[in-house]
Design a protein around this motif. Sequence first.
Motif, PDB file in Angstrom:
ATOM      1  N   GLY A 274       0.810  -1.201   0.000  1.00  0.00           N
ATOM      2  CA  GLY A 274       0.000   0.000   0.000  1.00  0.00           C
ATOM      3  C   GLY A 274       0.848   1.257   0.000  1.00  0.00           C
ATOM      4  N   GLY A 275       2.162   1.123   0.298  1.00  0.00           N
ATOM      5  CA  GLY A 275       3.081   2.238   0.257  1.00  0.00           C
ATOM      6  C   GLY A 275       2.844   3.258   1.346  1.00  0.00           C
ATOM      7  N   GLY A 276       3.735   4.267   1.386  1.00  0.00           N
ATOM      8  CA  GLY A 276       3.557   5.390   2.281  1.00  0.00           C
ATOM      9  C   GLY A 276       3.704   5.078   3.750  1.00  0.00           C
ATOM     10  N   THR A 277       4.415   4.011   4.116  1.00  0.00           N
ATOM     11  CA  THR A 277       4.573   3.673   5.528  1.00  0.00           C
ATOM     12  C   THR A 277       6.013   3.274   5.794  1.00  0.00           C
ATOM     13  OG1 THR A 277       3.983   2.076   7.266  1.00  0.00           O
ATOM     14  CG2 THR A 277       3.815   1.322   4.993  1.00  0.00           C
ATOM     15  N   PRO A 278       6.576   3.674   6.949  1.00  0.00           N
ATOM     16  CA  PRO A 278       7.948   3.273   7.260  1.00  0.00           C
ATOM     17  C   PRO A 278       8.043   1.891   7.900  1.00  0.00           C
ATOM     18  CG  PRO A 278       7.129   4.746   8.959  1.00  0.00           C
ATOM     19  CD  PRO A 278       6.047   4.646   7.916  1.00  0.00           C
ATOM     20  N   VAL A 279       6.935   1.216   8.034  1.00  0.00           N
ATOM     21  CA  VAL A 279       6.927  -0.080   8.713  1.00  0.00           C
ATOM     22  C   VAL A 279       7.193  -1.193   7.710  1.00  0.00           C
ATOM     23  CG1 VAL A 279       5.589  -1.675  10.125  1.00  0.00           C
ATOM     24  CG2 VAL A 279       5.326   0.796  10.442  1.00  0.00           C
ATOM     25  N   ASP A 280       8.296  -1.895   7.905  1.00  0.00           N
ATOM     26  CA  ASP A 280       8.646  -3.021   7.032  1.00  0.00           C
ATOM     27  C   ASP A 280       8.277  -4.314   7.751  1.00  0.00           C
ATOM     28  OD1 ASP A 280       9.723  -4.939   5.405  1.00  0.00           O
ATOM     29  OD2 ASP A 280      11.757  -4.107   5.369  1.00  0.00           O
ATOM     30  N   PRO A 281       7.316  -5.069   7.217  1.00  0.00           N
ATOM     31  CA  PRO A 281       6.922  -6.312   7.887  1.00  0.00           C
ATOM     32  C   PRO A 281       7.966  -7.421   7.736  1.00  0.00           C
ATOM     33  CG  PRO A 281       5.786  -6.116   5.795  1.00  0.00           C
ATOM     34  CD  PRO A 281       6.555  -4.824   5.983  1.00  0.00           C
ATOM     35  N   GLY A 282       8.996  -7.172   6.921  1.00  0.00           N
ATOM     36  CA  GLY A 282       9.964  -8.222   6.628  1.00  0.00           C
ATOM     37  C   GLY A 282       9.474  -9.109   5.502  1.00  0.00           C
ATOM     38  N   GLU A 283      10.420  -9.744   4.823  1.00  0.00           N
ATOM     39  CA  GLU A 283      10.007 -10.529   3.666  1.00  0.00           C
ATOM     40  C   GLU A 283       9.405 -11.861   4.077  1.00  0.00           C
ATOM     41  OE1 GLU A 283      12.914 -12.092   0.919  1.00  0.00           O
ATOM     42  OE2 GLU A 283      14.523 -11.776   2.356  1.00  0.00           O
TER      43      GLU A 283
END
Length: 778
Positions: free
Chosen positions: A620-629
Amino acid sequence: MRNSLLAAGVALAAATLVPAQVVVFEDFDFTGALTANGWVAHSGAGNRQIQSNGDYATLEQTSGSGEDVNLGFPSFTATETVYASFDLRLPSGNAVDPDGAGNYFVHARSGGASFRMRVGVLSPGAGGDFRVAINANGSNLGNGGIWPSDLVFDTWYKIVSSWNPATAQARLWVNPQNESSAHASHVGSATGNLIDSIALRQSNDYDGFQHIDNLVVGMSFCDVIPLEFDTNLGAPLGIGPGGDDAMTAVTLGFAFPFPNGTTTNLIDIDSNGRIVPQGADTSDFSESVLEFLGQTTSIAPYWDDLTPDGLGSGDIWFRTDASVAVITWQDVVRFNGPDEFSFQCQLYPDGRAVFCYDGRVPLTNDALVGVSEGNGASDPGASDVRALNNSLGVTTVYERFLSGEFDLADGCVAFTPEFPGWCVSGSYGLQPIPGFADHVAKPADVTLRFDPDGVGGYIVNKAVAGWVDDAGLSPVELATGLGDDALTTAQSLGHAFQGPGGAAWTSVRIDDNGVIHDGAGIEVSGDPTPSPLELILDDAKIAVFWTDLASQLGSLRFATTPTFSVITWEGVPQFGESNSFTFQARLGDDNSILLNYRETSQWTTGFGAAGDDVMIGVSGGGTPVDPGESDFADYPFVTGGSSTVYEFWDASGFAAGDLGDLPSIQPRLIATSTPALGESIDIAIEGISTSAALPTLIVGFLPLNLPVDFIGVSGGTLVPANDVLAPLTPVQGGDTFSLQLPLIPGLAVLLDAYFQAAYFAPENAFGLMLTDGLNVYF
């Protein structure tokens, strides 16, 4: 898990990865008895079996019966000289001449009863530990040709010998530079024998050992010096942007004699594929016979208009020491050409030049290959370099390849000075540079399905193959006129669709690099370098197969209906590569996203550049939260409300040998070692779902190439005829196994082997999945 497999009883060639005129190449790269690895005992079978420790064979001379073994090959004629070479080491503490006649332990055989070219050891003359000698047809080495200098224990020596059946002359060299080097000789009394095997002998004369390695038998002196691509490239010279038509000065670790007699350790490397004495010429992209003869003396492994920095990953690599200099043009292209390829030149202190080529050398190029004394040399006429295998009385040898004629790919050719002239020999069909195994069929289609989970995330699963044939949907061709790293204009969807992140998409803009954006988004250009950071921070997107692509060289199509839209990349290569990808995305009015993969197994990591990375997923973009691959080999899974889910394949990690990260979303086989008969080949299988059942390796020696769409295996082709089946045990989506290749002596043919893996999984109508096919040739 590593599986040890044995394809027993398969008749394969006795030698591989060797020159066309070589009949035996044995590097003892196995553990155990020689007789279990293609050799035949002709005396004392089973007594003190000759063993290899994986590096070399050990002969034991002691009391009692000992095994003698031989390796056969097609008979030489009564006029053909046989040459042999091997590495010899005597460990400390050996007695070598208990009775004055010495001890022979390597010899040629004729018809099983006649022994010729007997090579062995004698007691030292003065100052050393032992001597070596040869007898043309007798067993008494003291009466033969004796090498005049003593040798010492615990030291490896290259021993070269020959026997001429027409003259009965045998010759012996120790660490020679070429056939004109000093040698010992002996003329025997027997002529006309048809040599058909090479033998190793154990006697009961005394107590002692010999270590033998790298045994080669051939029809010329330069045949028995094995040729291979040197994988120790050294360091890049930094021929980066602006490096076209560049001359780079380097210093060798020795003085190299050029063909005109100039000896120097200072050379210039031309980015256009030639080597000259330092300061003798400028870079030259316009190769011609006239210049090759008239300008400075030169070595031309592949003289053409080349660009090392053409695709961002190419360079010239250099390594030198006192024994060899290695120059490698790595991933270069012809100026403005699309195809990367690599070749190498090895220079030796004796003036020898060895050229090696990978299998990617494009037939669309023209080039000049050879060695020239230059400075106005007379024209000896062009040669067929591949056909040469003898000593030439000329100081300039060359071949001018026109488009479609290059026949040295997957091989090496050596030019050895013979004063005057050159001994020219070659090794072909060996794939010396990694990439020797061709992918000959795409695997079965794979579909990843992303369904909204009701809380902003997705349920991700592998689904029954859902490839959409858009032929009847009036697709719009978008690749025509599309530039590299470009976005298409907005294409209107004919249905409702909620994109990742929840926004309603009424149109899409498509990046030629395998990404779909909201048509109303803010992106203005394509992006060839995928990264997790860009995925989560930039606009909402669907990464179908995000890597550096050249869609303008294939087809990029858009089609829409009242219930779904389809975006298809067909026959699209990686930028600068000659491979081909076919994949598509289906966007449904139920907000589902289907990512369909018909051909991605040809993905190459090149030299580990960022543009070779691959990412698949949505955000969805626009977020600094990386859930990890995520691991796209483990299904199904739920993203837990996150609109971002992806897997990232790191080209640099894979190039460094990290097989833990799957190289492709489709199941495929990867050959990870060079094939050699009598040894083993290592193969990795990647992309198998953890739900796979009964995975099986299929090995065949004839191609079947049977399309199996008719039984519901969408897009799949069964490649090999079923000669050997072996079970596999995949762990976490993959497996690595080792296949022992039998060595059957006496068969002078080169054969292909075809590998493919099959397994059961609920991913198509029949429930059967196929990896791509792998063709390994010997």
